[in-house]
Design a protein around this motif. Structure first.
Motif, mmCIF file in Angstrom:
data_model
loop_
_atom_site.group_PDB
_atom_site.id
_atom_site.type_symbol
_atom_site.label_atom_id
_atom_site.label_comp_id
_atom_site.label_asym_id
_atom_site.label_seq_id
_atom_site.Cartn_x
_atom_site.Cartn_y
_atom_site.Cartn_z
ATOM 1 N N MET A 1 0.771 -1.122 -0.150
ATOM 2 C CA MET A 1 0.069 -0.055 0.005
ATOM 3 C C MET A 1 0.906 1.300 0.141
ATOM 4 S SD MET A 1 -3.086 0.832 2.415
ATOM 5 C CE MET A 1 -3.995 2.264 2.404
ATOM 6 N N PHE A 2 1.785 1.140 0.700
ATOM 7 C CA PHE A 2 2.656 2.539 0.976
ATOM 8 C C PHE A 2 4.203 1.986 0.466
ATOM 9 C CE2 PHE A 2 -0.595 3.783 3.853
ATOM 10 C CZ PHE A 2 -0.974 4.832 3.121
ATOM 11 N N GLY A 3 4.232 1.385 -0.713
ATOM 12 C CA GLY A 3 5.470 0.688 -0.935
ATOM 13 C C GLY A 3 6.323 1.764 -1.793
ATOM 14 N N THR A 4 7.562 1.544 -2.386
ATOM 15 C CA THR A 4 8.250 2.555 -3.390
ATOM 16 C C THR A 4 7.508 2.946 -4.364
ATOM 17 O OG1 THR A 4 9.257 0.462 -4.360
ATOM 18 C CG2 THR A 4 10.395 1.733 -2.315
ATOM 19 N N ALA A 5 6.549 1.987 -4.961
ATOM 20 C CA ALA A 5 5.842 2.171 -6.145
ATOM 21 C C ALA A 5 4.852 3.458 -5.877
ATOM 22 C CB ALA A 5 5.101 1.130 -6.727
ATOM 23 N N THR A 6 4.406 3.493 -4.612
ATOM 24 C CA THR A 6 3.531 4.670 -4.516
ATOM 25 C C THR A 6 4.364 5.956 -4.098
ATOM 26 O OG1 THR A 6 1.770 3.235 -3.289
ATOM 27 C CG2 THR A 6 1.714 5.539 -2.710
ATOM 28 N N ILE A 7 5.360 5.793 -3.668
ATOM 29 C CA ILE A 7 6.283 6.879 -3.350
ATOM 30 C C ILE A 7 6.799 7.525 -5.003
ATOM 31 C CG2 ILE A 7 8.484 7.986 -2.256
ATOM 32 C CD1 ILE A 7 7.686 6.274 -0.268
ATOM 33 N N SER A 8 7.042 6.593 -5.683
ATOM 34 C CA SER A 8 7.680 6.976 -6.932
ATOM 35 C C SER A 8 6.663 7.543 -7.930
ATOM 36 C CB SER A 8 8.114 5.730 -7.753
ATOM 37 O OG SER A 8 7.502 4.863 -8.291
ATOM 38 N N HIS A 9 5.252 7.295 -7.682
ATOM 39 C CA HIS A 9 4.347 7.765 -8.396
ATOM 40 C C HIS A 9 4.005 9.183 -7.864
ATOM 41 C CE1 HIS A 9 3.113 4.721 -11.076
ATOM 42 N NE2 HIS A 9 3.050 3.916 -9.970
ATOM 43 N N ALA A 10 4.197 9.387 -6.665
ATOM 44 C CA ALA A 10 4.116 10.685 -5.914
ATOM 45 C C ALA A 10 5.076 11.677 -6.266
ATOM 46 C CB ALA A 10 3.827 10.551 -4.717
ATOM 47 N N PHE A 11 6.394 11.264 -6.440
ATOM 48 C CA PHE A 11 7.528 11.959 -6.393
ATOM 49 C C PHE A 11 7.976 12.367 -7.999
ATOM 50 C CE2 PHE A 11 7.500 11.641 -2.104
ATOM 51 C CZ PHE A 11 7.880 13.240 -1.581
ATOM 52 N N SER A 12 7.772 11.366 -8.876
ATOM 53 C CA SER A 12 8.073 11.511 -10.457
ATOM 54 C C SER A 12 7.783 12.814 -10.965
ATOM 55 C CB SER A 12 7.739 10.147 -11.076
ATOM 56 O OG SER A 12 8.335 9.060 -10.653
ATOM 57 N N PRO A 13 6.551 13.570 -10.758
ATOM 58 C CA PRO A 13 6.248 14.730 -11.261
ATOM 59 C C PRO A 13 7.041 15.860 -11.043
ATOM 60 C CG PRO A 13 4.194 13.436 -10.743
ATOM 61 C CD PRO A 13 5.212 12.574 -10.252
ATOM 62 N N ILE A 14 7.362 15.648 -9.531
ATOM 63 C CA ILE A 14 7.993 16.655 -8.867
ATOM 64 C C ILE A 14 9.330 16.721 -9.296
ATOM 65 C CG2 ILE A 14 9.022 17.438 -6.575
ATOM 66 C CD1 ILE A 14 6.304 16.153 -5.469
ATOM 67 N N VAL A 15 10.113 15.443 -9.455
ATOM 68 C CA VAL A 15 11.480 15.451 -9.825
ATOM 69 C C VAL A 15 11.582 15.855 -11.378
ATOM 70 C CG1 VAL A 15 13.287 13.869 -10.355
ATOM 71 C CG2 VAL A 15 12.104 13.669 -8.176
ATOM 72 N N PHE A 16 10.565 15.418 -12.310
ATOM 73 C CA PHE A 16 10.522 15.880 -13.549
ATOM 74 C C PHE A 16 10.475 17.554 -13.405
ATOM 75 C CE2 PHE A 16 8.151 17.000 -17.625
ATOM 76 C CZ PHE A 16 9.084 16.236 -18.334
ATOM 77 N N ILE A 17 9.622 18.091 -13.118
ATOM 78 C CA ILE A 17 9.702 19.429 -12.845
ATOM 79 C C ILE A 17 10.757 20.370 -12.402
ATOM 80 C CG2 ILE A 17 8.279 21.492 -11.772
ATOM 81 C CD1 ILE A 17 5.620 19.681 -11.945
ATOM 82 N N TRP A 18 11.299 19.763 -11.454
ATOM 83 C CA TRP A 18 12.413 20.250 -11.036
ATOM 84 C C TRP A 18 13.725 20.194 -12.068
ATOM 85 C CZ3 TRP A 18 14.653 22.951 -7.594
ATOM 86 C CH2 TRP A 18 16.280 22.991 -7.191
ATOM 87 N N LEU A 19 13.830 18.852 -12.659
ATOM 88 C CA LEU A 19 14.877 18.662 -13.741
ATOM 89 C C LEU A 19 14.448 19.861 -14.953
ATOM 90 C CD1 LEU A 19 15.514 15.078 -13.600
ATOM 91 C CD2 LEU A 19 17.072 16.907 -12.904
ATOM 92 N N VAL A 20 13.318 19.879 -15.212
ATOM 93 C CA VAL A 20 12.953 20.849 -16.468
ATOM 94 C C VAL A 20 13.235 22.427 -15.833
ATOM 95 C CG1 VAL A 20 11.016 21.781 -17.902
ATOM 96 C CG2 VAL A 20 11.403 19.212 -17.361
#
Length: 77
Positions: free
Chosen positions: A1-20
């Motif tokens: 329920m709160f594994g790394t997949a959930t965390i990656s789905h939450a933070f992937s857009p944030i990291v993408f925006i940061w890199l852009v």
């Protein structure tokens, strides 16, 4: 329920925006201040550095390679 997949789905857009954001800021600063940094991509300067002072150039190259292997070791563990 709160594994790394959930965390990656939450933070992937944030990291993408940061890199852009970093990319856009970098391009703006290069265009605004100094485009001559692209001369560093020319192999001429590396050959000139080795021709001018071979001892210092080999020391620099060994330091760079040592840094790369250290970073690789950090990610391998």
């Amino acid at each position: 329920m709160f594994g790394t997949a959930t965390i990656s789905h939450a933070f992937s857009p944030i990291v993408f925006i940061w890199l852009v954001f970093n990319l856009v800021c970098g391009i703006i600063n290069i265009v605004s201040y100094d485009t001559s940094i692209f001369e560093a991509l020319s192999p001429y300067w590396a050959f000139k550095y080795f021709a001018d002072d071979p001892d210092q150039a080999w020391r620099s190259l060994s330091s760079i390679l040592l840094s790369f292997t250290g970073v690789e070791a950090l990610f391998a563990d």
